[in-house]
Structure formats: structure tokens, C-alpha cells
Design an enzyme around this catalytic site. Structure first.
Site, PDB file in Angstrom:
ATOM      1  N   ASP A   1     -27.788 -86.020  53.614  1.00 32.01           N
ATOM      2  CA  ASP A   1     -29.257 -84.867  53.361  1.00 32.01           C
ATOM      3  C   ASP A   1     -29.555 -85.559  52.572  1.00 32.01           C
ATOM      4  O   ASP A   1     -29.408 -86.408  52.040  1.00 32.01           O
ATOM      5  CB  ASP A   1     -28.339 -84.030  52.394  1.00 32.01           C
ATOM      6  CG  ASP A   1     -29.109 -82.576  51.817  1.00 32.01           C
ATOM      7  OD1 ASP A   1     -30.670 -82.273  52.738  1.00 32.01           O
ATOM      8  OD2 ASP A   1     -28.821 -82.285  50.686  1.00 32.01           O
ATOM      9  N   MET A   2     -31.167 -85.384  51.929  1.00 28.08           N
ATOM     10  CA  MET A   2     -31.842 -86.344  50.945  1.00 28.08           C
ATOM     11  C   MET A   2     -32.283 -85.541  49.454  1.00 28.08           C
ATOM     12  O   MET A   2     -31.748 -86.274  48.747  1.00 28.08           O
ATOM     13  CB  MET A   2     -33.038 -86.330  51.434  1.00 28.08           C
ATOM     14  CG  MET A   2     -34.249 -87.177  50.752  1.00 28.08           C
ATOM     15  SD  MET A   2     -35.702 -87.510  51.805  1.00 28.08           S
ATOM     16  CE  MET A   2     -36.738 -85.958  51.362  1.00 28.08           C
ATOM     17  N   ASP A   3     -32.507 -84.200  49.300  1.00 29.81           N
ATOM     18  CA  ASP A   3     -32.559 -83.740  48.266  1.00 29.81           C
ATOM     19  C   ASP A   3     -31.244 -83.003  47.192  1.00 29.81           C
ATOM     20  O   ASP A   3     -30.663 -82.723  48.406  1.00 29.81           O
ATOM     21  CB  ASP A   3     -33.771 -82.765  48.056  1.00 29.81           C
ATOM     22  CG  ASP A   3     -35.330 -82.969  48.620  1.00 29.81           C
ATOM     23  OD1 ASP A   3     -35.678 -83.957  48.483  1.00 29.81           O
ATOM     24  OD2 ASP A   3     -35.768 -81.997  49.702  1.00 29.81           O
TER      25      ASP A   3
ATOM     26  N   ASP B   1     -24.730 -81.729  49.214  1.00 26.97           N
ATOM     27  CA  ASP B   1     -24.829 -81.030  48.069  1.00 26.97           C
ATOM     28  C   ASP B   1     -24.891 -79.798  48.126  1.00 26.97           C
ATOM     29  O   ASP B   1     -24.755 -79.183  47.254  1.00 26.97           O
ATOM     30  CB  ASP B   1     -26.538 -81.337  46.765  1.00 26.97           C
ATOM     31  CG  ASP B   1     -26.718 -81.568  47.704  1.00 26.97           C
ATOM     32  OD1 ASP B   1     -27.683 -80.620  46.316  1.00 26.97           O
ATOM     33  OD2 ASP B   1     -27.190 -80.769  48.625  1.00 26.97           O
TER      34      ASP B   1
END
Length: 234
Positions: A12-14, A171
Site C-alpha cells: 500500500d502507498m499512503d 496500515d
């Protein structure tokens, strides 16, 4: 020699590659304040992290919104976010070394994010990270956001890797649920929520504060995080 069962890490990025979710939340609060709406930041994050922008807009502003209307609203909100976060743009501790070591061990790398194209450019190109990844999958590539597994399954497909040989880094609970539905194990970064927020997920193999705490071979061996490590990550 190419492995018959290549392994992959899907990020995942953010909130995972970059610790930016507080800035997303601030931009959402400002966006809704412009429209006379108040939101509880913590509840909003838990309900929306990993969902696509148009899904969030229709949930909070009306299911009748057209695609054109949601696109304009998305653009406004994400411009707010980029203005807020630009001075703070950096990777989570240990990330750069972690992916370098993974590449040395022939682990394929992908990004699977609910972010729109402009935010992917902002983050991956702003930090010169795109060159490291075998695949980058964003909101524009799939019809449904997390907790649906679409974005992770497409990332695995583009890496040429079976879901059972992929480990997802997340997250947010909706992201971990998306990994579970994809048949993938997950590593949780406590950049945004404490470890206990993920207690219900049986696909979580490790909980960590950042990437410096992670060992690649231990992750692929599927060893669950020790209780004391989980507590430290909170």
C-alpha cells in the site's frame, strides 16, 4: 535462473511507504468544512482508508453524484492534501534499505493503492521510487476499492506471482481485509493505528513500527510476530 514460484511484496502507498495519513485526514476535514460538514477524524479513517475517492464522496455527499462531479471533488480534495504534505514528503524509516535488500533476494515489488494518478506521481516520482517496482496499480486500474481484493490481485498478476506467494504491507484494516480476501498474508505498519486494531485478522503475520524491524526471510517463513514485538509496535 527464474524461480518457478516467484515471491512478491505488495505495498500500500499512503500510510505505508510514506507516513502521510494525518495529512490526508487534515485535508478531508478542511474539504468537508468548506461544505458545512464536521467529521470525526478517527472514525473517518477507520471507515474510509483504502476506499477510492469517488466511493467516499458518494457515501458522505450523496449517492446520486455523477462520475464527473466526484472527479471534480476528488481533484479538489487531493490538491489540498498535496499542498499540506509536500514539505514533509519522505519514506517510512527503513523502507529504502528494505526494498533494496528485497531486490537483491529476487523478490518482486509492487505498489497497490487507492490513490489517484496525481498522488501516485506526487509520491513515487517525487521520491524517485517508481524505478524499483515491477508493477504500480492505482485507483484508475480497478473498479472497486479496498476491502475488495481487486488492487492486490492485479498487482500480483502483473508481477507474475501467485497470491499465496505475496505479502502485503498495510496500515489500515480495510487494506488488511482486502489482502485476506485476495488470499495474501499481511504485515501491518503501525504508522496510523495501534496493533490491537488488527487483532481480528488471521492473515497478519507481523506488526511493526517501521521497515527497520522486518526480516525478509522470516516474513516469507510466515512466522507470526512475537507478542512483545506487537506490544512495542503500539
Amino acid at each position: 535462473m527464474t524461480s518457478p514460484n516467484p515471491r512478491a511484496f505488495i505495498f500500500d502507498m499512503d500510510g505505508t511507504i510514506v507516513d502521510n495519513m494525518a495529512f490526508h485526514t487534515k485535508s478531508w476535514v478542511a474539504f468537508f468544512e468548506r461544505r458545512g460538514h464536521e467529521i470525526d477524524p478517527d472514525d473517518f479513517f477507520r471507515a474510509t482508508a483504502g476506499r477510492q475517492g469517488h466511493e467516499i464522496m458518494r457515501t458522505y455527499l450523496g449517492s446520486e453524484l455523477t462520475n464527473e462531479a466526484t472527479a471534480l471533488l476528488d481533484a479538489e480534495k487531493e490538491e489540498l492534501y498535496r499542498e499540506l504534505y509536500a514539505p514533509h514528503l519522505e519514506t517510512v524509516a527503513g523502507f529504502d534499505q528494505f526494498i533494496e535488500t528485497a531486490q537483491e533476494q529476487d523478490v518482486r515489488l509492487a505498489v497497490a493503492t487507492a490513490a489517484p494518478p496525481a498522488n501516485i506521481v506526487f509520491t513515487l516520482d517525487g521520491l524517485d521510487l517508481r524505478r524499483h517496482f515491477d508493477a504500480v496499480v492505482g485507483a484508475g486500474d480497478v473498479a472497486r476499492g479496498k476491502p475488495n481484493p481487486d488492487v492486490f490481485l492485479l498487482a500480483a498478476e502483473r508481477c507474475g506471482t501467485a497470491p499465496e506467494h505475496c505479502i502485503v504491507f498495510e496500515d489500515a484494516p480495510l487494506g488488511v481485509e482486502a489482502a485476506r480476501r485476495a488470499g495474501m498474508r499481511a504485515v501491518v505498519l503501525t504508522t496510523t493505528l495501534p496493533a490491537e486494531a488488527f487483532a481480528e485478522f488471521d492473515n497478519v503475520i507481523c506488526v511493526a513500527r517501521d521497515f527497520s524491524e522486518l526480516d525478509i526471510e522470516a516474513l516469507f517463513a510466515g512466522r507470526p510476530a512475537a507478542t512483545n514485538n506487537i506490544q512495542q509496535a503500539q
